[in-house]
Design a protein around this motif. Structure first.
Motif, mmCIF file in Angstrom:
data_model
loop_
_atom_site.group_PDB
_atom_site.id
_atom_site.type_symbol
_atom_site.label_atom_id
_atom_site.label_comp_id
_atom_site.label_asym_id
_atom_site.label_seq_id
_atom_site.Cartn_x
_atom_site.Cartn_y
_atom_site.Cartn_z
ATOM 1 N N TYR A 92 0.837 -1.205 0.000
ATOM 2 C CA TYR A 92 0.000 0.000 0.000
ATOM 3 C C TYR A 92 0.875 1.260 0.000
ATOM 4 N N ARG B 117 2.493 1.897 -3.340
ATOM 5 C CA ARG B 117 1.548 2.376 -4.357
ATOM 6 C C ARG B 117 1.173 3.838 -4.132
ATOM 7 N N GLN B 118 1.002 4.242 -2.866
ATOM 8 C CA GLN B 118 0.667 5.650 -2.626
ATOM 9 C C GLN B 118 1.808 6.552 -3.090
ATOM 10 N N CYS C 261 -16.110 -3.354 6.733
ATOM 11 C CA CYS C 261 -14.742 -2.868 6.487
ATOM 12 C C CYS C 261 -13.735 -3.977 6.776
ATOM 13 N N CYS D 103 -12.103 -6.399 4.103
ATOM 14 C CA CYS D 103 -10.916 -6.031 3.314
ATOM 15 C C CYS D 103 -9.747 -5.586 4.202
ATOM 16 N N HIS D 104 -10.035 -4.811 5.236
ATOM 17 C CA HIS D 104 -8.954 -4.192 6.031
ATOM 18 C C HIS D 104 -8.455 -5.089 7.160
ATOM 19 N N PHE E 6 -4.587 -3.525 0.907
ATOM 20 C CA PHE E 6 -5.613 -2.931 1.774
ATOM 21 C C PHE E 6 -4.914 -2.304 2.989
ATOM 22 N N PRO E 7 -5.020 -0.989 3.149
ATOM 23 C CA PRO E 7 -4.216 -0.345 4.194
ATOM 24 C C PRO E 7 -4.621 -0.711 5.612
ATOM 25 N N TYR F 100 -7.726 12.323 9.839
ATOM 26 C CA TYR F 100 -7.208 11.909 8.525
ATOM 27 C C TYR F 100 -8.145 10.873 7.896
ATOM 28 N N ARG G 96 -8.520 10.199 -5.708
ATOM 29 C CA ARG G 96 -7.713 9.009 -5.384
ATOM 30 C C ARG G 96 -8.139 7.907 -6.328
ATOM 31 N N HIS H 221 -6.982 5.079 -7.119
ATOM 32 C CA HIS H 221 -6.944 3.705 -6.602
ATOM 33 C C HIS H 221 -7.933 3.502 -5.463
ATOM 34 N N GLY H 222 -8.677 4.534 -5.130
ATOM 35 C CA GLY H 222 -9.694 4.407 -4.088
ATOM 36 C C GLY H 222 -11.025 3.927 -4.639
ATOM 37 N N MET I 71 -13.321 1.921 -2.630
ATOM 38 C CA MET I 71 -13.889 2.613 -1.471
ATOM 39 C C MET I 71 -15.048 3.529 -1.838
HETATM 40 C C1 HEC Z 1 -13.752 -4.201 -1.028
HETATM 41 C C2 HEC Z 1 -12.648 -3.896 -0.150
HETATM 42 C C3 HEC Z 1 -12.806 -2.737 0.825
HETATM 43 C C4 HEC Z 1 -13.837 -2.549 1.741
HETATM 44 C C5 HEC Z 1 -15.076 -3.376 1.974
HETATM 45 C C6 HEC Z 1 -13.466 -1.353 2.486
HETATM 46 N N1 HEC Z 1 -12.277 -0.843 2.030
HETATM 47 FE FE1 HEC Z 1 -11.342 0.820 2.729
HETATM 48 N N2 HEC Z 1 -9.884 0.630 1.281
HETATM 49 C C7 HEC Z 1 -9.818 -0.386 0.354
HETATM 50 C C8 HEC Z 1 -8.677 -0.139 -0.523
HETATM 51 C C9 HEC Z 1 -8.230 -1.015 -1.681
HETATM 52 C C10 HEC Z 1 -8.069 1.063 -0.094
HETATM 53 C C11 HEC Z 1 -6.824 1.764 -0.687
HETATM 54 C C12 HEC Z 1 -7.235 2.779 -1.719
HETATM 55 C C13 HEC Z 1 -6.072 3.429 -2.424
HETATM 56 O O1 HEC Z 1 -5.054 2.760 -2.702
HETATM 57 O O2 HEC Z 1 -6.156 4.635 -2.707
HETATM 58 C C14 HEC Z 1 -8.850 1.532 1.050
HETATM 59 C C15 HEC Z 1 -8.569 2.690 1.762
HETATM 60 C C16 HEC Z 1 -9.281 3.128 2.867
HETATM 61 C C17 HEC Z 1 -8.975 4.323 3.630
HETATM 62 C C18 HEC Z 1 -7.829 5.270 3.380
HETATM 63 C C19 HEC Z 1 -6.656 4.878 4.264
HETATM 64 C C20 HEC Z 1 -5.449 5.780 4.158
HETATM 65 O O3 HEC Z 1 -4.470 5.496 4.856
HETATM 66 O O4 HEC Z 1 -5.465 6.749 3.394
HETATM 67 C C21 HEC Z 1 -9.920 4.404 4.620
HETATM 68 C C22 HEC Z 1 -10.025 5.491 5.671
HETATM 69 C C23 HEC Z 1 -10.795 3.264 4.490
HETATM 70 N N3 HEC Z 1 -10.396 2.500 3.410
HETATM 71 C C24 HEC Z 1 -11.852 2.990 5.356
HETATM 72 C C25 HEC Z 1 -12.781 1.983 5.157
HETATM 73 C C26 HEC Z 1 -13.988 1.810 5.951
HETATM 74 C C27 HEC Z 1 -14.365 2.690 7.145
HETATM 75 C C28 HEC Z 1 -14.680 0.746 5.425
HETATM 76 C C29 HEC Z 1 -16.027 0.191 5.855
HETATM 77 C C30 HEC Z 1 -17.146 1.121 5.877
HETATM 78 C C31 HEC Z 1 -13.881 0.244 4.300
HETATM 79 N N4 HEC Z 1 -12.743 1.013 4.181
HETATM 80 C C32 HEC Z 1 -14.239 -0.834 3.511
HETATM 81 C C33 HEC Z 1 -10.684 -1.460 0.276
HETATM 82 C C34 HEC Z 1 -11.855 -1.650 1.006
#
Ligand code: HEC
Ligand code: HEC
Length: 216
Positions: free
Chosen positions: A74, A77-78, A151, A154-155, A165-166, A175, A188, A190-191, A194
């Motif tokens: 992660y 990639r950022q 969440c 993935c996380h 997945f960060p 933040y 973003r 790659h977001g 999200m």
């Molecule tokens: C299907 C998979 C998936 C799910 C479900 C998911 N995420 Fe993510 N999330 C990702 C990915 C992939 C990234 C990285 C995006 C990028 O590279 O820009 C990310 C990035 C983030 C970030 C940014 C982190 C940073 O350090 O900048 C946050 C905050 C976040 N997710 C919160 C959540 C929350 C809260 C939920 C649940 C409501 C959630 N995510 C559900 C895949 C997911």
């Protein structure tokens, strides 16, 4: 103030970029065969990163995300997204574009490996138990009625992250909240995974899940 919300002063970022350029120039050897490798450059670069992201990436200032313990894939990639000027929120344009432009792929990988190996920031914050419970419920179960997935799926169960997945555990809530709001935009690329999650959460729900994650 969050730099993504209020237009930041450019001075510290300019100084950091100049400092980085100076460090990398110092590292350039007279002879090509002595060329410093990525990890040498990274060892110098972390001193510049630390000015904002803190010692070992354990930033104490909510304006700067913590990097310690983050997934190396992660992080790399950022940094490449910043260098390619693809991740482009106001804060990253002002603070990360200049610094990342000076990093080659080997140095980026070495920086990612360095920060991922650091002890993460401990959980912190003063949110009420009710807010933390609401945030935990969203993290563990999503919002099924709105199509928001858990969440944790993935996380990671403890928000520890996995591959691309960060890690979110211990990250500053301000933040995290700013990112959740930002995923609705195209800043973003790659977001994309999200976008759907963030689009169906209210600001109150985003704040609750961010507070819960910061507390971990
Ligand atoms: C299907 C998979 C998936 C799910 C479900 C998911 N995420 Fe993510 N999330 C990702 C990915 C992939 C990234 C990285 C995006 C990028 O590279 O820009 C990310 C990035 C983030 C970030 C940014 C982190 C940073 O350090 O900048 C946050 C905050 C976040 N997710 C919160 C959540 C929350 C809260 C939920 C649940 C409501 C959630 N995510 C559900 C895949 C997911
Ligand atoms: C002058 C201050 C400053 C310096 C120096 C700096 N950064 Fe940053 N960095 C920031 C800010 C501010 C953000 C978050 C921008 C935002 O809120 O969108 C950021 C974001 C990041 C992110 C994204 C984190 C995430 O969770 O998605 C990474 C990775 C990163 N920086 C790595 C580095 C590395 C590695 C260095 C040294 C080579 C460095 N930064 C130097 C200010 C700085």
């Amino acid at each position: 103030m969050h730099p993504g919300v209020i237009s930041p002063t450019l001075l510290p970022a300019r100084i950091a970029t100049i400092a980085m350029a100076a460090l990398l120039a110092l590292a350039t050897p007279a002879k090509a065969q002595d060329m410093a490798n990525g990890s040498d450059l990274a060892r110098r670069a972390v001193h510049v990163c630390a000015a904002c992201h803190g010692d070992g990436g354990r930033s104490q200032n909510p304006a700067y995300p913590a990097l310690a313990g983050q997934m190396p894939m992660y992080l790399a990639r950022q940094l490449k997204d910043f260098r390619a000027q693809q991740r482009s929120e106001a804060g990253t344009q002002a603070y990360m574009w200049g610094v990342s432009a000076l990093l080659d792929d080997d140095t980026i990988q070495a920086l990612a490996d360095y920060y991922s190996a650091q002890t993460p920031l401990a959980g912190h914050g003063k949110a009420s138990p009710a807010v933390l419970r609401a945030g935990r419920d969203i993290f563990d179960n999503g919002l099924p009625a709105k199509g928001v997935r858990a969440c944790a799926s993935c996380h990671g169960e403890h928000a520890e992250g996995a591959a691309g997945f960060p890690r979110l555990a211990g990250q500053h809530a301000d933040y995290l909240y700013a990112q959740l709001k930002g995923f609705g935009s195209r800043l973003r690329p790659h977001g994309v995974l999200m976008r759907a999650e963030a689009a169906h959460m209210s600001p109150v729900q985003m704040k609750a899940v961010a507070a819960y994650l910061q507390s971990l």
